[in-house]
Design a protein around this motif. Structure first.
Motif, PDB file in Angstrom:
ATOM      1  N   LEU B 165     -12.626   8.943 -30.705  1.00 15.05           N
ATOM      2  CA  LEU B 165     -11.595   8.198 -29.972  1.00 15.05           C
ATOM      3  C   LEU B 165     -11.905   8.112 -28.481  1.00 15.05           C
ATOM      4  O   LEU B 165     -11.635   7.108 -27.838  1.00 15.05           O
ATOM      5  CB  LEU B 165     -10.221   8.847 -30.181  1.00 15.05           C
ATOM      6  CG  LEU B 165      -9.632   8.724 -31.584  1.00 15.05           C
ATOM      7  CD1 LEU B 165      -8.321   9.486 -31.680  1.00 15.05           C
ATOM      8  CD2 LEU B 165      -9.409   7.262 -31.950  1.00 15.05           C
ATOM      9  N   PHE B 166     -12.445   9.196 -27.941  1.00 16.31           N
ATOM     10  CA  PHE B 166     -12.667   9.244 -26.489  1.00 16.31           C
ATOM     11  C   PHE B 166     -14.149   9.278 -26.131  1.00 16.31           C
ATOM     12  O   PHE B 166     -14.511   9.806 -25.079  1.00 16.31           O
ATOM     13  CB  PHE B 166     -11.953  10.468 -25.903  1.00 16.31           C
ATOM     14  CG  PHE B 166     -10.470  10.462 -26.123  1.00 16.31           C
ATOM     15  CD1 PHE B 166      -9.670   9.582 -25.419  1.00 16.31           C
ATOM     16  CD2 PHE B 166      -9.876  11.316 -27.034  1.00 16.31           C
ATOM     17  CE1 PHE B 166      -8.300   9.554 -25.624  1.00 16.31           C
ATOM     18  CE2 PHE B 166      -8.507  11.304 -27.251  1.00 16.31           C
ATOM     19  CZ  PHE B 166      -7.715  10.411 -26.544  1.00 16.31           C
ATOM     20  N   LYS B 168     -16.346   7.113 -25.051  1.00 18.61           N
ATOM     21  CA  LYS B 168     -16.841   6.502 -23.820  1.00 18.61           C
ATOM     22  C   LYS B 168     -16.389   7.286 -22.585  1.00 18.61           C
ATOM     23  O   LYS B 168     -17.169   7.470 -21.647  1.00 18.61           O
ATOM     24  CB  LYS B 168     -16.434   5.027 -23.732  1.00 18.61           C
ATOM     25  CG  LYS B 168     -14.960   4.714 -23.732  1.00 18.61           C
ATOM     26  CD  LYS B 168     -14.757   3.200 -23.722  1.00 18.61           C
ATOM     27  CE  LYS B 168     -13.324   2.793 -23.438  1.00 18.61           C
ATOM     28  NZ  LYS B 168     -12.347   3.334 -24.417  1.00 18.61           N
ATOM     29  N   GLU B 169     -15.170   7.800 -22.628  1.00 17.98           N
ATOM     30  CA  GLU B 169     -14.681   8.575 -21.483  1.00 17.98           C
ATOM     31  C   GLU B 169     -15.422   9.918 -21.370  1.00 17.98           C
ATOM     32  O   GLU B 169     -15.733  10.377 -20.267  1.00 17.98           O
ATOM     33  CB  GLU B 169     -13.173   8.828 -21.610  1.00 17.98           C
ATOM     34  CG  GLU B 169     -12.308   7.602 -21.398  1.00 17.98           C
ATOM     35  CD  GLU B 169     -12.156   6.750 -22.650  1.00 17.98           C
ATOM     36  OE1 GLU B 169     -12.651   7.178 -23.715  1.00 17.98           O
ATOM     37  OE2 GLU B 169     -11.562   5.662 -22.578  1.00 17.98           O
ATOM     38  N   LEU B 171     -18.431  10.529 -22.391  1.00 15.23           N
ATOM     39  CA  LEU B 171     -19.797  10.254 -21.916  1.00 15.23           C
ATOM     40  C   LEU B 171     -19.804  10.015 -20.408  1.00 15.23           C
ATOM     41  O   LEU B 171     -20.637  10.587 -19.686  1.00 15.23           O
ATOM     42  CB  LEU B 171     -20.363   9.031 -22.658  1.00 15.23           C
ATOM     43  CG  LEU B 171     -21.713   8.525 -22.145  1.00 15.23           C
ATOM     44  CD1 LEU B 171     -22.777   9.608 -22.250  1.00 15.23           C
ATOM     45  CD2 LEU B 171     -22.155   7.293 -22.920  1.00 15.23           C
ATOM     46  N   PHE B 172     -18.877   9.214 -19.923  1.00 17.73           N
ATOM     47  CA  PHE B 172     -18.824   8.922 -18.485  1.00 17.73           C
ATOM     48  C   PHE B 172     -18.592  10.213 -17.701  1.00 17.73           C
ATOM     49  O   PHE B 172     -19.260  10.470 -16.685  1.00 17.73           O
ATOM     50  CB  PHE B 172     -17.717   7.897 -18.213  1.00 17.73           C
ATOM     51  CG  PHE B 172     -17.748   7.282 -16.835  1.00 17.73           C
ATOM     52  CD1 PHE B 172     -18.779   7.561 -15.940  1.00 17.73           C
ATOM     53  CD2 PHE B 172     -16.753   6.397 -16.436  1.00 17.73           C
ATOM     54  CE1 PHE B 172     -18.803   6.979 -14.685  1.00 17.73           C
ATOM     55  CE2 PHE B 172     -16.777   5.819 -15.174  1.00 17.73           C
ATOM     56  CZ  PHE B 172     -17.797   6.115 -14.304  1.00 17.73           C
ATOM     57  N   ALA B 174     -19.276  13.232 -18.622  1.00 15.93           N
ATOM     58  CA  ALA B 174     -20.442  14.113 -18.719  1.00 15.93           C
ATOM     59  C   ALA B 174     -21.558  13.625 -17.810  1.00 15.93           C
ATOM     60  O   ALA B 174     -22.276  14.418 -17.205  1.00 15.93           O
ATOM     61  CB  ALA B 174     -20.934  14.163 -20.169  1.00 15.93           C
ATOM     62  N   LEU B 175     -21.681  12.308 -17.692  1.00 10.40           N
ATOM     63  CA  LEU B 175     -22.760  11.723 -16.888  1.00 10.40           C
ATOM     64  C   LEU B 175     -22.482  11.881 -15.400  1.00 10.40           C
ATOM     65  O   LEU B 175     -23.362  12.280 -14.633  1.00 10.40           O
ATOM     66  CB  LEU B 175     -22.890  10.236 -17.247  1.00 10.40           C
ATOM     67  CG  LEU B 175     -23.841   9.416 -16.384  1.00 10.40           C
ATOM     68  CD1 LEU B 175     -25.283   9.766 -16.698  1.00 10.40           C
ATOM     69  CD2 LEU B 175     -23.618   7.920 -16.588  1.00 10.40           C
ATOM     70  N   ALA B 184     -10.392   6.597 -11.812  1.00 11.13           N
ATOM     71  CA  ALA B 184      -9.063   6.960 -12.323  1.00 11.13           C
ATOM     72  C   ALA B 184      -9.072   7.477 -13.754  1.00 11.13           C
ATOM     73  O   ALA B 184      -8.086   7.359 -14.476  1.00 11.13           O
ATOM     74  CB  ALA B 184      -8.099   5.776 -12.197  1.00 11.13           C
ATOM     75  N   LEU B 185     -10.188   8.047 -14.170  1.00 15.87           N
ATOM     76  CA  LEU B 185     -10.219   8.709 -15.477  1.00 15.87           C
ATOM     77  C   LEU B 185     -10.003  10.214 -15.277  1.00 15.87           C
ATOM     78  O   LEU B 185     -10.482  10.769 -14.279  1.00 15.87           O
ATOM     79  CB  LEU B 185     -11.577   8.503 -16.154  1.00 15.87           C
ATOM     80  CG  LEU B 185     -11.895   7.090 -16.640  1.00 15.87           C
ATOM     81  CD1 LEU B 185     -13.346   7.036 -17.120  1.00 15.87           C
ATOM     82  CD2 LEU B 185     -10.971   6.697 -17.777  1.00 15.87           C
ATOM     83  N   PRO B 186      -9.296  10.873 -16.193  1.00 16.57           N
ATOM     84  CA  PRO B 186      -9.136  12.330 -16.055  1.00 16.57           C
ATOM     85  C   PRO B 186     -10.438  13.049 -16.429  1.00 16.57           C
ATOM     86  O   PRO B 186     -10.551  13.692 -17.481  1.00 16.57           O
ATOM     87  CB  PRO B 186      -8.003  12.647 -17.040  1.00 16.57           C
ATOM     88  CG  PRO B 186      -8.041  11.537 -18.038  1.00 16.57           C
ATOM     89  CD  PRO B 186      -8.589  10.335 -17.365  1.00 16.57           C
ATOM     90  N   ARG B 188     -12.132  15.604 -15.264  1.00  8.73           N
ATOM     91  CA  ARG B 188     -12.197  17.063 -15.410  1.00  8.73           C
ATOM     92  C   ARG B 188     -11.670  17.490 -16.772  1.00  8.73           C
ATOM     93  O   ARG B 188     -12.201  18.406 -17.403  1.00  8.73           O
ATOM     94  CB  ARG B 188     -11.381  17.738 -14.305  1.00  8.73           C
ATOM     95  CG  ARG B 188     -12.021  17.602 -12.961  1.00  8.73           C
ATOM     96  CD  ARG B 188     -11.215  18.271 -11.868  1.00  8.73           C
ATOM     97  NE  ARG B 188     -11.748  17.906 -10.577  1.00  8.73           N
ATOM     98  CZ  ARG B 188     -12.826  18.445 -10.042  1.00  8.73           C
ATOM     99  NH1 ARG B 188     -13.465  19.395 -10.684  1.00  8.73           N
ATOM    100  NH2 ARG B 188     -13.262  18.051  -8.861  1.00  8.73           N
ATOM    101  N   PHE B 190     -11.716  15.672 -19.526  1.00 13.56           N
ATOM    102  CA  PHE B 190     -12.696  15.323 -20.553  1.00 13.56           C
ATOM    103  C   PHE B 190     -13.897  16.264 -20.509  1.00 13.56           C
ATOM    104  O   PHE B 190     -14.451  16.624 -21.551  1.00 13.56           O
ATOM    105  CB  PHE B 190     -13.160  13.867 -20.392  1.00 13.56           C
ATOM    106  CG  PHE B 190     -12.146  12.877 -20.889  1.00 13.56           C
ATOM    107  CD1 PHE B 190     -11.736  12.890 -22.210  1.00 13.56           C
ATOM    108  CD2 PHE B 190     -11.589  11.940 -20.042  1.00 13.56           C
ATOM    109  CE1 PHE B 190     -10.799  11.984 -22.690  1.00 13.56           C
ATOM    110  CE2 PHE B 190     -10.652  11.030 -20.495  1.00 13.56           C
ATOM    111  CZ  PHE B 190     -10.254  11.052 -21.824  1.00 13.56           C
ATOM    112  N   PHE B 232     -27.948   6.348 -25.811  1.00 15.16           N
ATOM    113  CA  PHE B 232     -27.243   7.614 -26.039  1.00 15.16           C
ATOM    114  C   PHE B 232     -26.721   7.715 -27.476  1.00 15.16           C
ATOM    115  O   PHE B 232     -26.937   8.721 -28.155  1.00 15.16           O
ATOM    116  CB  PHE B 232     -26.088   7.734 -25.043  1.00 15.16           C
ATOM    117  CG  PHE B 232     -25.523   9.121 -24.972  1.00 15.16           C
ATOM    118  CD1 PHE B 232     -26.140  10.100 -24.215  1.00 15.16           C
ATOM    119  CD2 PHE B 232     -24.378   9.459 -25.681  1.00 15.16           C
ATOM    120  CE1 PHE B 232     -25.626  11.386 -24.160  1.00 15.16           C
ATOM    121  CE2 PHE B 232     -23.855  10.735 -25.634  1.00 15.16           C
ATOM    122  CZ  PHE B 232     -24.481  11.698 -24.864  1.00 15.16           C
TER     123      PHE B 232
END
Lengths: 262, 517
Positions: B165-166, B168-169, B171-172, B174-175, B184-186, B188, B190, B232
């Motif tokens: 479900l998450f 892409k978030e 991965l972003f 982690a990268l 504006a993604l949480p 930390r 993730f 990836f």
């Protein structure tokens, strides 16, 4: 030519003190980042540029003072980190990196749709990376990686584009190309651009406003006000001469000058 | 057709399914671990998880020693403590350390070394420590209990769904955590979720597989994937394919016994975890070669696809077997082999336990062990009984002699005769030996009693008992004062003595006639 005083501010610093825990890094910061401005944040290594940058991005709350943003809507920030902050071991295509700028807009548990792809293509086109959209990010040159990161920020259609040391580690050609791209970004669509760098000799030729950070303090103004021998000598602690060469601002440190204060 | 296709895994049970699930989840998360350059964190978390398990074993033993009833929580304690310890490890490792004297990496190294050391010490101190340690370090998934399998399945399904479900978030984050946060993604949250996923997956996997197995899956398949493909998601797919293929290819080697030349002979097969890692190493070398010649790369990817496809079929069959309680194909040699290995392990544990009882300082415990060994109809039990003849305590020797008589073991008579020749026991023990030899149908029982009667200093009541026993054994009777009567009888008849099971005595058998009836 600085930003006109009447222009609305998108971020306003009011007597802000920044730091970590009890340790103060920057104090007495009063600054308005006005819409459409082209602002350079310059200072020697370790002066507090990154601390200021983190506060702009919203990662760091002020110890005291106030950072105001326009009420009613969220400021969209397009952040372009130093390219070294992305580990090239991650096997990603240029397109994969660029689309990340849209993840928030796409939303959780949703897939990338055609309209998102179109915007990514447009952003890649703008930075001149469309031809390399399928290439591996890790196989790109430093300049191409930087363009990819700029495209990622652009894809989000930001109100404020924040660039952290965009020309770090680049040769003369790469530096010229990237700064030309940043100039275009500001000129087209009148974007607000904030660029953090320790390379004043690069920044001075492009930005319209300048904030100098040194010894825990920030002073700012238009380029004309800030780009003087007195201010820069005080900033670096060595005699610095400024001038123009074929219309471009240049500066150099006087040889044999005595280092003061640092 | 299906039988042929699935050979030799005609129907896998939960053990192989568990291993494949560990392979899938570890390889998937391993791509993050390798790309984030936190391999050492992954390895350290595995050791910290092992420490939790070791501590649970040790604490359980202590609780039992203090009189607590352990059954309610002894199954759950290792899993719970393993997860808890791992989560503490995740928190400690995810907190950035900014000291100038000690680096973050060295702190992780300290965590690894201390956790590994303490885990070994705790497990070593616990009951059946060596066996548990062996299982944890290099063991296999052969002892997956139903409860462990259910926990593993639920945990991995939940983690898998959340990651899907998450994706892409995650991965972003982690990268490039800072950038993700600026968009504006949480990030930390993730990133913490990724670390927690790794920690929980390691902890749950270690209750089933070994450290080597889990760490191997987390590192080697992702590196193989990175050598082969450039996206990836594709790397994750290849890593999963390598992990699953390694399971499929390693399992037969685990069940082949080179000594007997037989398949499905688990005790003689290769240990599963090292075998899986060895197969992964072959894939890694192949991938390294393939990364230089594109045609080999395609061939390798096709091969991986094929083995993964086979694994998917196997999993489907196995899952349907588990869920529906039916076997789609005939009796499974692998399942039988696994059952045998399970029984073998239980058997070895019992044997070890009884042997430790025989070495107890408590005489009653030693005698209890002898009684249990008699009750346990097993060839290895006879070996232990023979060893027990070496006990210094005459009472234990006596019990052992009686037990050997009752055991009817093929080597029991030989052991008793050797005992007589080497230990020179007292007369009452000799009587017991004769009794036991009689039960075993050995003519030496008669000879022993005659020999005993020839002892001049023999107490009268022993002499009387020996005489009565002789009479009962052969149906002859001689005057107690006739010193040569029994000896002469022995010389004349001993080559013709035969045992009568019905009458429970010897008879003399000479070409169709019987004497002594």
């Amino acid at each position: 030519m600085g930003t006109p005083p009447g222009t609305p501010s998108i971020v306003t610093y009011e007597d802000v003190v920044l730091g970590y825990g009890e340790g103060v890094v920057l104090s007495g910061v009063d600054l308005q980042i006005r819409a459409g401005s082209y602002l350079g944040i310059v200072g020697p290594n370790g002066s507090g540029k990154t601390t200021f940058l983190r506060s702009v991005l919203g990662f760091l709350r002020p110890i005291s003072g106030r950072i105001r943003r326009p009420s009613g809507r969220r400021i969209r920030i397009g952040y372009v980190p130093q390219r070294q902050s992305l580990d090239p071991i991650f096997p990603l295509r240029v397109r994969d990196v660029a689309v990340m700028g849209l993840y928030r807009e796409i939303g959780f548990m949703r897939r990338v749709q055609a309209r998102h792809r179109r915007r990514v293509e447009e952003a890649l086109e703008f930075v001149g990376m469309r031809e390399l959209a399928e290439a591996s990010y890790r196989d790109l040159s430093g300049g191409q990686q930087q363009r990819t990161l700029i495209a990622r920020a652009l894809a989000s259609e930001p109100d404020l584009l924040v660039l952290d040391e965009p020309t770090n580690g680049m040769d003369l050609v790469g530096e010229r190309n990237i700064m030309g791209l940043v100039d275009r970004l500001h000129a087209q669509g009148d974007r607000t651009v904030l660029m953090v760098s320790h390379r004043l000799h690069v920044v001075c030729r492009h930005v319209h406003d300048l904030a100098l950070i040194s010894e825990g303090k920030m002073v700012h103004g238009s380029m004309e006000e800030m780009f003087t021998s007195e201010r820069l000598s005080a900033l670096y602690g060595i005699p610095v001469r400024v001038g123009r060469l074929e219309g471009e601002r240049v500066l150099f440190a006087e040889s044999g000058g005595e280092v003061t204060g640092r | 057709m299906l039988d042929g296709l699935l050979f030799p895994f005609e129907s896998m049970d939960r053990n192989i399914l568990a291993m494949i699930m560990i392979a899938v989840m570890s390889a998937y998360l391993g791509v993050y671990i390798v790309c984030k350059r936190i391999v050492f964190v992954g390895v350290s978390l595995a050791e910290i998880s092992a420490l939790g398990i070791g501590f649970a074993f040790y604490a359980t033993d202590w609780a039992v020693a203090l009189g607590f009833e352990p059954h309610a929580w002894e199954e759950q304690a290792p899993l719970i403590l393993s997860v808890l310890f791992t989560l503490v490890g995740v928190v400690l490792f995810s907190v950035h350390h900014s000291g100038k004297r000690v680096t973050q990496e060295s702190l992780i190294g300290v965590g690894y070394a201390i956790a590994a050391g303490l885990a070994v010490l705790f497990i070593w101190q616990s009951a059946e420590g060596k066996e548990k340690l062996n299982h944890l370090v290099a063991g296999d998934v052969i002892l997956t209990t139903e409860a462990q399998f259910i926990v593993l399945s639920i945990t991995f399904v939940v983690l898998g769904v959340l990651h899907l479900l998450f994706s892409k978030e995650i991965l972003f984050s982690a990268l490039d955590k800072d950038s993700a946060q600026s968009f504006a993604l949480p990030a930390r949250l993730f990133d913490l979720f990724l670390y927690l996923s790794i920690g929980i997956a390691v902890a749950v996997s270690l209750r089933t597989g070994s450290i080597l197995l889990v760490v191997g899956f987390m590192i080697v398949p992702p590196v193989t994937g990175l050598l082969l493909v450039n996206r990836f998601g594709h790397v994750q797919l290849v890593a999963i394919a390598v992990g699953v293929s390694a399971c499929v290819l390693a399992a037969p080697a685990t069940f082949y016994n080179p000594a007997s030349g037989l398949w499905y002979d688990p005790p003689g097969g290769l240990p599963m975890s090292p075998t899986v890692v060895a197969v992964q190493a072959v894939f890694l070398v192949a991938a390294w070669i393939a990364s230089r010649w594109s045609w080999t790369r395609r061939a390798l990817l096709r091969g991986l696809g094929l083995t993964t496809g086979i694994a998917v079929v196997l999993c489907s069959v196995s899952l349907s077997h588990l869920l529906l309680g039916t076997q789609l194909v005939g009796e499974s040699p692998l399942a039988t082999a696994l059952d045998r290995k399970f029984e073998q392990t239980e058997h070895d544990r019992t044997l070890d336990h009884l042997e430790s009882m025989l070495h107890s300082s408590n005489r009653s415990e030693r005698i209890e062990a002898i009684h249990l060994l008699v009750a346990w109809d097993d060839p290895h039990a006879a070996d232990l009984l023979i060893k027990a003849l070496q006990d210094e305590d005459p009472a234990v020797q006596g019990e052992t002699i009686t037990a050997l008589g009752e055991s009817k073991g093929s080597r029991a008579a030989w052991a008793l005769e050797t005992y007589l020749e080497t230990r020179f026991p007292s007369a009452d023990l000799v009587l017991q030996v004769a009794e036991a030899l009689g039960q075993l149908g050995s003519p030496e029982a008669v000879h022993t009693l005659i020999h005993l009667l020839e002892e001049s200093a023999l107490p009268p009541f022993i002499r009387l008992q020996a005489t009565k026993r002789l009479e009962a054994l052969v149906g002859e009777s001689y005057d107690l004062r006739d010193e040569h009567g029994w000896r002469d009888w022995w010389e004349e008849n001993h080559k013709h003595l035969r045992w009568d099971d019905e009458k429970n005595r010897f008879f003399v058998h000479r070409s169709g006639q019987e004497k002594g009836r």
